[in-house]
Design an enzyme around this catalytic site. Sequence first.
Site, mmCIF file in Angstrom:
data_model
loop_
_atom_site.group_PDB
_atom_site.id
_atom_site.type_symbol
_atom_site.label_atom_id
_atom_site.label_comp_id
_atom_site.label_asym_id
_atom_site.label_seq_id
_atom_site.Cartn_x
_atom_site.Cartn_y
_atom_site.Cartn_z
ATOM 1 N N ALA A 222 0.824 -1.221 0.000
ATOM 2 C CA ALA A 222 0.000 0.000 0.000
ATOM 3 C C ALA A 222 0.860 1.274 0.000
ATOM 4 O O ALA A 222 1.932 1.272 0.596
ATOM 5 C CB ALA A 222 -0.899 -0.009 1.238
ATOM 6 N N ASP A 261 -0.274 -10.096 7.337
ATOM 7 C CA ASP A 261 1.112 -9.782 7.679
ATOM 8 C C ASP A 261 2.060 -10.360 6.612
ATOM 9 O O ASP A 261 2.039 -11.565 6.351
ATOM 10 C CB ASP A 261 1.411 -10.392 9.059
ATOM 11 N N ASP A 277 8.620 -3.989 -0.036
ATOM 12 C CA ASP A 277 8.979 -2.615 0.351
ATOM 13 C C ASP A 277 8.500 -2.333 1.772
ATOM 14 O O ASP A 277 8.155 -1.205 2.106
ATOM 15 C CB ASP A 277 8.339 -1.640 -0.665
ATOM 16 N N LYS A 306 15.938 -0.607 4.295
ATOM 17 C CA LYS A 306 16.045 0.729 4.903
ATOM 18 C C LYS A 306 17.323 0.767 5.738
ATOM 19 O O LYS A 306 17.586 -0.156 6.517
ATOM 20 C CB LYS A 306 14.836 1.025 5.801
HETATM 21 C C1 LIG Z 1 6.960 2.243 2.107
HETATM 22 S S1 LIG Z 1 5.356 1.654 2.185
HETATM 23 C C2 LIG Z 1 5.195 0.769 0.691
HETATM 24 C C3 LIG Z 1 4.948 1.648 -0.472
HETATM 25 C C4 LIG Z 1 4.608 0.859 -1.709
HETATM 26 N N1 LIG Z 1 5.732 0.070 -2.176
HETATM 27 C C5 LIG Z 1 4.160 1.738 -2.836
HETATM 28 O O1 LIG Z 1 4.824 1.743 -3.871
HETATM 29 O O2 LIG Z 1 3.128 2.400 -2.711
HETATM 30 C C6 LIG Z 1 5.486 0.381 3.342
HETATM 31 C C7 LIG Z 1 4.222 -0.432 3.519
HETATM 32 O O3 LIG Z 1 4.580 -1.608 4.212
HETATM 33 C C8 LIG Z 1 3.470 -1.995 4.985
HETATM 34 N N2 LIG Z 1 3.933 -2.937 6.007
HETATM 35 C C9 LIG Z 1 4.813 -2.746 7.004
HETATM 36 N N3 LIG Z 1 4.959 -3.879 7.722
HETATM 37 C C10 LIG Z 1 4.169 -4.805 7.135
HETATM 38 C C11 LIG Z 1 3.890 -6.172 7.397
HETATM 39 N N4 LIG Z 1 4.473 -6.815 8.406
HETATM 40 N N5 LIG Z 1 3.038 -6.810 6.582
HETATM 41 C C12 LIG Z 1 2.443 -6.188 5.544
HETATM 42 N N6 LIG Z 1 2.669 -4.888 5.255
HETATM 43 C C13 LIG Z 1 3.512 -4.208 6.045
HETATM 44 C C14 LIG Z 1 2.924 -0.696 5.532
HETATM 45 O O4 LIG Z 1 1.557 -0.841 5.872
HETATM 46 C C15 LIG Z 1 3.141 0.244 4.354
HETATM 47 O O5 LIG Z 1 1.968 0.368 3.590
#
Ligand SMILES: C[S@@+](CC[C@H](N)C(=O)[O-])C[C@H]1O[C@@H](n2cnc3c(N)ncnc32)[C@H](O)[C@@H]1O
Length: 451
Positions: A222, A261, A277, A306
Amino acid sequence: MTRPPSADTLVWVGYCRAGFERDLARELVDRLGGEVIEATENAGYVRVCAATNEVRFRVAVQDLTFARQLILTREAAVQLISNDRVTPIVDALQAFMVLHGIDHVVDCRVEYPDTNDGKALSRAAKAIEPRLRERLAANHQLVGHAKFRAMVFLTPDKQARIGLADLHLSANDPLGIPRFRMPPDAPSRSTLKLAEAIHVFLGSGQDEAMQPDMRAVDLGAAPGGWTWQLMQRGLRVTAVDNGALKGDLVDNAMVKHLRTDGFRYAPTVPVDWLVCDMVEQPARIATLVAKWLANGWARYAIFNLKLPMKKRHEEVARCREIIGEAMEEAGKSYILQLKQLYHDREEITGFVMLPNRKARFAHHLAAHHLAASDEARRVGRPAPTGRKTGGDHARVAASAFSASPNTTLNTSSPSASVAAKKPALNLSSTLPRAAASPWSAKPLPKQKKRR
Ligand SMILES: C[S@@+](CC[C@H](N)C(=O)[O-])C[C@H]1O[C@@H](n2cnc3c(N)ncnc32)[C@H](O)[C@@H]1O
């Protein structure tokens, strides 16, 4: 430096994102065995001399995580103080070309650091470049098949570093920065990060590696910038994120959104691509990506690491080790590259793939190593030899890969040698676009439930 460099000492100029000078200087010193001459914080470039002048054109920008561009210069700089800035540059360039036995170049570029101070030099660069080109053309020194590009690097202290870039070992884009337009329909700017990663890691092989109807999983998807890139290339995407997707991706037949997750999700059938990502500790992401490839859940992955910590160099080495160990344990050949892309801030992007006989685009990755080995022969050192199976190129490329700290080609299976056998092809013109995915059919064994 233990002793000051002489005017003729060969000096590598590496461009990087401002703030990453120490990381790049460290990488270059590890690679060249030389010493740092200049690595000023936020300068956007470093200068490092090699231990011996023998290394010459042996290091590729692709080999370095933090370099955007790499050019070979000499310590002496041209002072840009007179009204005629072009003649001293031409004279210094001629002398440098003679030193390296190079008669022709393909073109010339006049560049500057990607910083505010550096950008103030863009007008001077634009004025000098066409005049330098004219002078080279008048001397009949510009030819289309030449192996080098003449480079002039201007610095804010009114100096010009004169150098050469080997076309196989340097970045093709001006300033080492690929430019992409933000697509108006994409849900987030980070779409550009994946677009750049595809351009940098897959090059001319992207039509082969990403074909319509291939399957991909996007972990941490997202609002959907990466999913959108994959969908534009015709891939079917499972987007995993508790957050909402935006725009075209909502209710799209090509996209399945799972609010779960990313560390727990496992595919029910193997997919072609994993992209990831999620904002997490780099070692956790590296472990997850390694698990996907070692288990055969995907055969290509692009992922973001990161790096907010101080010891970035160590963290990158740790992630490389995690992936290497997991793949070795699983007995899989793999290619791994880690690179700070232009669109990466305090982060880097990784690419890992399992090469097979069909993955002809792995030649794209092998090409610069073959060129480096040619140079090794030219300067009179034996080219490295490796496995006894496969052709000459396969042996050279395989051992060059494993000697390179950034591009890892593990050669434990014969398929890796086969993948590196021929030089790069223009695959976009030789491959059918819509081949069915060979990976989408076979279901995976059920995973054991976590307790
Ligand atoms: C940097 S954003 C990603 C942006 C995306 N690549 C884009 O192009 O729009 C990081 C995303 O990782 C998700 N995230 C973090 N930890 C997560 C997890 N354990 N499982 C699924 N999603 C996760 C967050 O909800 C966030 O939406």
